[in-house]
Write an enzyme that holds these catalytic residues in place. Structure first.
Site, PDB file in Angstrom:
ATOM      1  N   GLU A  60     -13.953  19.646   8.324  1.00 31.20           N
ATOM      2  CA  GLU A  60     -12.745  20.092   8.610  1.00 31.20           C
ATOM      3  C   GLU A  60     -12.535  21.069  10.138  1.00 31.20           C
ATOM      4  OE1 GLU A  60     -10.046  20.516   5.756  1.00 31.20           O
ATOM      5  OE2 GLU A  60     -10.619  17.910   4.709  1.00 31.20           O
ATOM      6  N   GLU A  72     -13.977  13.913   0.923  1.00 32.12           N
ATOM      7  CA  GLU A  72     -13.422  14.933  -0.292  1.00 32.12           C
ATOM      8  C   GLU A  72     -11.901  14.214  -0.489  1.00 32.12           C
ATOM      9  OE1 GLU A  72     -12.297  18.847   0.674  1.00 32.12           O
ATOM     10  OE2 GLU A  72     -14.174  19.405   1.575  1.00 32.12           O
TER      11      GLU A  72
HETATM   12  C1  GBH Z   1      -9.772  20.304   1.368  1.00 31.63           C
HETATM   13  O1  GBH Z   1      -8.815  20.637   3.103  1.00 31.63           O
HETATM   14  C2  GBH Z   1     -10.389  21.798   1.698  1.00 31.63           C
HETATM   15  O2  GBH Z   1     -12.166  21.148   1.672  1.00 31.63           O
HETATM   16  C3  GBH Z   1     -10.972  22.211   0.379  1.00 31.63           C
HETATM   17  O3  GBH Z   1     -11.729  23.939   0.793  1.00 31.63           O
HETATM   18  C4  GBH Z   1      -9.719  22.524  -0.488  1.00 31.63           C
HETATM   19  O4  GBH Z   1     -10.114  23.303  -1.858  1.00 31.63           O
HETATM   20  C5  GBH Z   1      -9.426  20.958   0.014  1.00 31.63           C
HETATM   21  O5  GBH Z   1      -8.798  20.532   0.790  1.00 31.63           O
HETATM   22  C6  GBH Z   1      -7.708  21.221  -1.324  1.00 31.63           C
HETATM   23  O6  GBH Z   1      -6.570  21.745  -0.497  1.00 31.63           O
HETATM   24  O7  GBH Z   1       1.431  21.095   3.648  1.00 31.63           O
HETATM   25  O8  GBH Z   1       1.070  21.434   5.947  1.00 31.63           O
HETATM   26  O9  GBH Z   1      -0.116  22.768   4.026  1.00 31.63           O
HETATM   27  C7  GBH Z   1      -7.663  19.531   2.687  1.00 31.63           C
HETATM   28  C8  GBH Z   1      -7.366  19.337   4.575  1.00 31.63           C
HETATM   29  C9  GBH Z   1      -4.728  20.575   4.799  1.00 31.63           C
HETATM   30  C10 GBH Z   1      -4.484  18.408   3.249  1.00 31.63           C
HETATM   31  C11 GBH Z   1      -3.614  20.570   4.478  1.00 31.63           C
HETATM   32  C12 GBH Z   1      -3.338  19.219   2.780  1.00 31.63           C
HETATM   33  C13 GBH Z   1      -1.423  19.639   3.745  1.00 31.63           C
HETATM   34  C14 GBH Z   1      -0.562  20.111   4.668  1.00 31.63           C
HETATM   35  N1  GBH Z   1      -5.549  19.640   3.735  1.00 31.63           N
HETATM   36  N2  GBH Z   1      -3.238  19.505   4.346  1.00 31.63           N
HETATM   37  S1  GBH Z   1       0.578  20.939   4.267  1.00 31.63           S
END
Ligand code: GBH
Length: 444
Positions: free
Chosen positions: A167, A352
């Site tokens: 990511e 994922e």
């Molecule tokens: C994954 O990222 C990761 O790879 C993993 O390590 C983690 O445990 C998993 O997700 C669960 O979180 O609502 O503004 O915070 C996911 C990437 C980035 C997806 C932020 C959701 C929400 C934006 N994430 N996004 S916010």
């Protein structure tokens, strides 16, 4: 579950994913300090100041965890390697104990018939490199390539597939512009540099692995669906720009050797010099694309006066414990869109997908029906994409275990397996048992 293994193409790979800092227990085995330890130690960054020092103690309990992977009937395990465990200073002498650990882990997967899918960096940067500017420093690409060579010289011969970086958006934008993850910066110049350097590091790491003769190299992007918050043209433009920063920046660079013009408009003034010269390396051929997908966002303009002028508003759909809307249609969208616009025939993996809930252990059981529903709906989206000719080759649940959910600490539980963080006891949840049943191989 609403499906059986046979509903997917022959050879379709089912797996689960984890990451090193979130499960291993960083205090064990001679790992060096990371910027996540520092970030968590600074009050206000992480819920209750929680950190990964012990986490799930996977460092010692990995045989049990791999047994669970096999018991579920998975074909593959997506794990990550900790740079600071392998090279405690980030550069220089490797830690033999760290290398031995991943060596045993990979052998453990093979012994259990699990294909190892490695991710080389899932966010815990060695602190000495963070002190040198971390992802803001162009040299990180070479440091990361050196680490790549060290770890892959040891395990590369037995790993099935590899992605350098988990990511890139999170590594760059979330951590340097939104400040939500280590190093917790909110600075457009830092962010622009990280947005470029993370891709350069991807390219250099890929190059280092090609030099070792390794195959099956990919890239793992987190894609987030953006919908306009209302019907105004301003909201439409905002959602489009969000898609640019979040999704198209990385896909265009890796798959087309170019940055999207709408994002460049804001970032160009802050980019490192001569960034154009790096695009060839960034866009060197890869063998597969990985998509991490969780949710969508409703996006509109903000009045901060600062580019990119974006804000998100709460959406109407049912949400997970993260407050994220459940929107399986977004996964269908991305599989078809990535294939059409960027994939050029490459196999696509869902690397994922999963949801958080506040699961409780009751009489030795965890009833996580909402997770079963979530997985069903998203696997249905995968099947629809496959039926339309998208070469989706595998699907990994996030995550095998309840684990350290970064800035949100330990109570958002993503696991198919419940972990009691006092006793560290593992208990398969209802979702684990349902998947196991669906994945069973029966004679035809
Ligand atoms: C994954 O990222 C990761 O790879 C993993 O390590 C983690 O445990 C998993 O997700 C669960 O979180 O609502 O503004 O915070 C996911 C990437 C980035 C997806 C932020 C959701 C929400 C934006 N994430 N996004 S916010």
């Amino acid at each position: 579950m609403d499906f059986k293994r046979l509903d997917f193409p022959d050879g379709f790979t089912f797996g689960a994913a984890t990451s090193s800092y979130q499960i291993e227990g960083h205090a064990f085995g001679g790992a060096g300090p990371t910027h996540w330890d520092s970030f968590a130690a600074t009050p206000g960054n992480v819920v209750r100041g929680e950190h990964g020092a012990r986490a799930c103690d996977h460092y010692h309990r990995w045989p049990e965890d791999l047994d669970l992977m096999r018991e579920a009937g998975f074909d593959a395990y997506r794990f990550s390697t900790s740079w600071a465990r392998v090279m405690p200073g980030g550069r220089g002498a490797p830690n033999p104990e760290g290398l031995d650990f991943y060596d045993r882990l990979v052998d453990g997967m093979l012994e259990r018939g699990l294909k190892p899918y490695a991710t080389l960096y899932h966010w815990e940067l060695p602190q000495p490199l963070a002190d040198l500017g971390g992802w803001r420093n162009r040299d990180i690409a070479s440091w990361f390539a050196d680490f790549t060579t060290v770890i892959m010289s040891r395990i590369g011969d037995r790993v099935h597939a590899t992605a350098p970086i988990n990511e890139p958006w999170c590594v760059a934008w979330l951590s340097h512009f939104l400040g939500a993850q280590a190093p917790g910066m909110r600075d457009i110049r830092a962010a622009a540099r990280a947005m470029h350097h993370v891709l350069l590091a991807h390219g250099k790491s890929t190059q280092a692995m090609r030099a070792l003769g390794l195959k099956n190299l990919g890239a793992v992007m987190n894609l987030e669906y953006s919908a306009p918050a209302d019907s105004t043209p301003e909201a439409a433009a905002s959602a489009r720009l969000y898609d640019g920063i979040y999704n198209r920046w990385f896909l265009s660079a890796v798959c087309r050797k170019e940055y999207p013009a709408d994002v460049l408009e804001g970032l160009a003034p802050h980019m490192p010099e001569n960034w154009q010269d790096d695009l060839d390396l960034i866009g060197a051929p890869i063998d597969w694309l990985g998509i991490n997908y969780y949710t969508r966002k409703l996006i509109g303009p903000d009045d901060s006066g600062l580019w990119p002028h974006l804000t998100d508003v709460e959406g109407p759909l049912p949400k997970t414990a993260m407050g994220w809307e459940i929107y399986p249609e977004g996964l269908y969208h991305f599989l078809t869109w990535v294939h059409r616009e960027f994939g050029d025939g490459l196999p696509i993996f869902v690397t994922e997908n999963g949801m958080a809930s506040y699961d409780r252990l009751e009489a030795g059981k965890v009833n996580d029906q909402p997770r079963i529903d979530y997985l069903n709906a998203h696997l249905d989206a995968v099947r629809r994409a496959i039926a339309e000719g998208v070469p989706v080759a595998g699907y990994f649940v996030w995550s095998l275990l309840d684990n350290y959910e970064w800035a949100l600490g330990y109570d958002k539980r993503f696991g198919l397996v419940h972990v009691d963080f006092d006793t560290l006891e593992r208990t398969p949840k209802a979702s684990f048992l349902a998947l196991k049943q669906a994945l069973e191989r029966r004679e035809a």
